[in-house]
Scaffold this active site. Structure first.
Site, PDB file in Angstrom:
ATOM      1  CE1 TYR A 285       0.597  -1.626   2.883  1.00 53.67           C
ATOM      2  CE2 TYR A 285       0.543  -3.991   2.523  1.00 53.67           C
ATOM      3  CZ  TYR A 285       0.264  -2.713   2.096  1.00 53.67           C
ATOM      4  OH  TYR A 285      -0.340  -2.516   0.891  1.00 53.67           O
TER       5      TYR A 285
ATOM      6  CG  PHE B 284      -5.449  -8.759   2.137  1.00 57.39           C
ATOM      7  CD1 PHE B 284      -5.119  -7.506   1.653  1.00 57.39           C
ATOM      8  CD2 PHE B 284      -4.433  -9.673   2.389  1.00 57.39           C
ATOM      9  CE1 PHE B 284      -3.799  -7.159   1.406  1.00 57.39           C
ATOM     10  CE2 PHE B 284      -3.104  -9.339   2.150  1.00 57.39           C
ATOM     11  CZ  PHE B 284      -2.792  -8.079   1.656  1.00 57.39           C
ATOM     12  CG  ASP B 285      -6.313  -5.426  -2.857  1.00 60.02           C
ATOM     13  OD1 ASP B 285      -7.369  -5.321  -3.513  1.00 60.02           O
ATOM     14  OD2 ASP B 285      -5.375  -4.617  -2.960  1.00 60.02           O
TER      15      ASP B 285
ATOM     16  CB  ILE C 287       4.630  -3.256  -0.365  1.00 64.41           C
ATOM     17  CG1 ILE C 287       4.180  -4.472  -1.162  1.00 64.41           C
ATOM     18  CG2 ILE C 287       3.484  -2.646   0.443  1.00 64.41           C
ATOM     19  CD1 ILE C 287       3.702  -5.634  -0.306  1.00 64.41           C
TER      20      ILE C 287
END
Length: 129
Positions: free
Chosen positions: A100, A54-55, A74
């Site tokens: 998250y 996703f990244d 994070i």
């Protein structure tokens, strides 16, 4: 330390070494770290043969920099990179409590998501004002 290089359970972040580092140079809190990473949802890794991250700093061909232990990333990334030596590549499985949180980061990261990062510590340097 050999255990640190092979596999480490840092809090509840699970690290698996994919490529050993130099086993000599470890970053300290406040150092500017340069990494490459690919980020996946653990659920995608479990349900897809070839999941897309996703990244990814690699897909952008742009290493990522941050100051270690300063809350710029994070918590699971801080934990992971703090235990890595230069050149090391790890797969870090990061529970939502070190990522998250309960809420996630919609729409990209669903609530309570465990993330898997593939991280390479390229280099680090002392922070300069």
């Amino acid at each position: 330390n050999k255990l640190k290089e092979d596999a480490a359970n840092t809090g509840s972040v699970l690290l698996k070494t994919l490529k050993p580092g130099d086993i000599t140079n470890y970053p300290k809190k406040g150092n500017t770290c340069t990494i490459h990473y690919e980020a996946f949802l653990e659920d995608d890794l479990l349900t897809h043969a070839n999941p897309e991250p996703f990244d990814s700093s690699r897909s952008r061909n742009q290493p990522f920099q941050f100051r270690l232990g300063m809350g710029q990333v994070i918590e699971g990334i801080d934990f992971s990179v703090a235990s890595m030596s230069v050149g090391q590549e790890v797969q870090a499985t990061i529970p939502f409590s070190h990522a998250y949180g309960i809420a996630g980061y919609p729409p990209v990261i669903p609530p309570r998501s465990t993330l898997v990062f593939r991280i390479e510590l390229i280099r680090f340097s002392a922070f300069k004002n």
